[in-house]
Design a protein around this motif. Structure first.
Motif, PDB file in Angstrom:
ATOM      1  N   THR A  58       0.695  -1.657   0.053  1.00 35.12           N
ATOM      2  CA  THR A  58       0.633  -0.014   0.551  1.00 35.12           C
ATOM      3  C   THR A  58       0.760   1.526  -0.021  1.00 35.12           C
ATOM      4  O   THR A  58       1.781   1.275   0.803  1.00 35.12           O
ATOM      5  CB  THR A  58      -0.607   0.028   1.680  1.00 35.12           C
TER       6      THR A  58
ATOM      7  N   ARG B 158      -8.307   4.340   3.532  1.00 31.90           N
ATOM      8  CA  ARG B 158      -9.038   3.521   3.364  1.00 31.90           C
ATOM      9  C   ARG B 158      -9.107   2.351   3.066  1.00 31.90           C
ATOM     10  O   ARG B 158      -9.809   0.967   4.027  1.00 31.90           O
ATOM     11  CB  ARG B 158      -9.209   3.466   1.427  1.00 31.90           C
ATOM     12  N   ARG B 159      -7.495   1.899   3.116  1.00 31.49           N
ATOM     13  CA  ARG B 159      -7.243   0.644   3.643  1.00 31.49           C
ATOM     14  C   ARG B 159      -7.711   0.254   5.267  1.00 31.49           C
ATOM     15  O   ARG B 159      -8.049  -0.898   6.177  1.00 31.49           O
ATOM     16  CB  ARG B 159      -5.718   0.313   3.596  1.00 31.49           C
ATOM     17  N   TYR B 160      -7.621   1.246   6.701  1.00 32.70           N
ATOM     18  CA  TYR B 160      -7.286   1.166   7.642  1.00 32.70           C
ATOM     19  C   TYR B 160      -8.384   1.953   8.347  1.00 32.70           C
ATOM     20  O   TYR B 160      -8.874   1.274   9.142  1.00 32.70           O
ATOM     21  CB  TYR B 160      -5.674   1.803   8.368  1.00 32.70           C
ATOM     22  N   PHE B 161      -9.295   2.811   7.850  1.00 33.74           N
ATOM     23  CA  PHE B 161     -10.351   3.845   7.924  1.00 33.74           C
ATOM     24  C   PHE B 161     -11.684   3.269   6.753  1.00 33.74           C
ATOM     25  O   PHE B 161     -12.936   4.141   7.651  1.00 33.74           O
ATOM     26  CB  PHE B 161     -10.233   5.165   8.512  1.00 33.74           C
ATOM     27  N   ASN B 162     -10.954   3.173   5.896  1.00 30.36           N
ATOM     28  CA  ASN B 162     -12.794   2.944   5.371  1.00 30.36           C
ATOM     29  C   ASN B 162     -13.012   3.944   4.752  1.00 30.36           C
ATOM     30  O   ASN B 162     -14.318   4.248   4.472  1.00 30.36           O
ATOM     31  CB  ASN B 162     -13.678   1.470   6.134  1.00 30.36           C
ATOM     32  N   HIS B 163     -12.488   5.628   4.697  1.00 29.65           N
ATOM     33  CA  HIS B 163     -12.603   6.695   3.814  1.00 29.65           C
ATOM     34  C   HIS B 163     -11.419   6.784   3.423  1.00 29.65           C
ATOM     35  O   HIS B 163     -10.717   6.957   3.566  1.00 29.65           O
ATOM     36  CB  HIS B 163     -13.522   7.003   4.848  1.00 29.65           C
TER      37      HIS B 163
ATOM     38  N   GLU C  38      -6.325   9.133  13.741  1.00 31.58           N
ATOM     39  CA  GLU C  38      -6.253   8.741  12.782  1.00 31.58           C
ATOM     40  C   GLU C  38      -5.186   9.260  11.630  1.00 31.58           C
ATOM     41  O   GLU C  38      -3.817   8.106  10.978  1.00 31.58           O
ATOM     42  CB  GLU C  38      -7.319   8.635  11.733  1.00 31.58           C
TER      43      GLU C  38
END
Length: 235
Positions: free
Chosen positions: A165, A173-178, A187
């Motif tokens: 990544t 997007r990988r860790y927090f989906n936004h 974050e």
């Protein structure tokens, strides 16, 4: 006979040939840096060497939350806006610390890391030290031809943020989906905390050193904002 004589005259003496190649390297590397001043780097040597594949999504700095920029400065380079690419105090401290046999710690600035990540290789052992000479050159070039804002933008887009990544957009997007456009201080701090060892640290439910380091970075984000340590980026 005459043509052979002219060919000999056009051939540089052996002791001048290294300077010819150095000149070519300087010209090509400068042109490369100038192109990337306006064009997003499509791929890096680090990405190409990654057996885990490449997940990335180039994002302009205007679409990256300021918390992420401030977290990067807080974690990696508090003097980013004031140095010329090199933090001599940090370098001297790292040399002294390493000479005493303490835990190895680098003194690289965000500019140096960007030069390394974009134009060179990661390396370990002696190859790491071999990289330092061209790293100094490329750092000088990007500090000369790029703005600080551009350096930060490229850095946040090519830095490894997890296994396979790259960039904070893909990391968010990988860790927090936004997306990276709405990262909270916590974050952003967690992503910054894993940058030194992205293959071994996780931004989700971190523990031990990573959690403590992330908390420290989160606390420093406010200081970066208050002290204007990001002033060269947000004028």
């Amino acid at each position: 006979m005459a043509s052979r004589s002219r060919a000999r005259k056009r051939t540089l003496p052996w002791y001048l040939r290294p300077f010819k190649w150095l000149l070519w390297f300087a010209l090509v590397s400068a042109a490369w840096v100038l192109v990337y001043a306006v064009v997003p780097p499509p791929v890096t040597f680090t990405m190409l060497a990654d057996s885990n594949g490449i997940t990335k999504d180039w994002t302009s700095l205007s679409a990256i939350d300021r918390n992420m920029v401030r977290a990067a400065i807080a974690a990696e380079d508090g003097k980013f806006c004031t140095h010329n690419g090199f933090d001599t105090e940090a370098i001297e401290d790292a040399i002294e610390r390493n000479a005493k046999g303490k835990r190895l710690r680098g003194g690289s600035t965000i500019s140096q890391q960007t030069a390394k990540n974009v134009f060179l290789w990661q390396g370990s052992g002696w190859t790491r030290y071999l990289r330092k000479v061209p790293e100094v050159w490329f750092t000088f070039l990007i500090e000369t031809f790029w703005s600080k804002r551009r350096i930060m933008e490229v850095y946040l887009n090519v830095a490894e943020t997890g296994i396979g990544t790259y960039g904070v957009e893909a990391g968010a997007r990988r860790y927090f989906n936004h997306g990276a456009n709405r990262l909270s201080p916590a974050e952003a701090a967690r992503i910054a905390a894993i940058l030194p060892l992205p293959k071994k640290r996780e931004a989700i439910s971190p523990s031990g050193f990573t959690r403590r380091y992330g908390n420290m970075i989160a606390a420093r984000i406010g200081q970066v904002r208050r002290d204007g340590l990001d002033a060269c980026i947000y004028k």
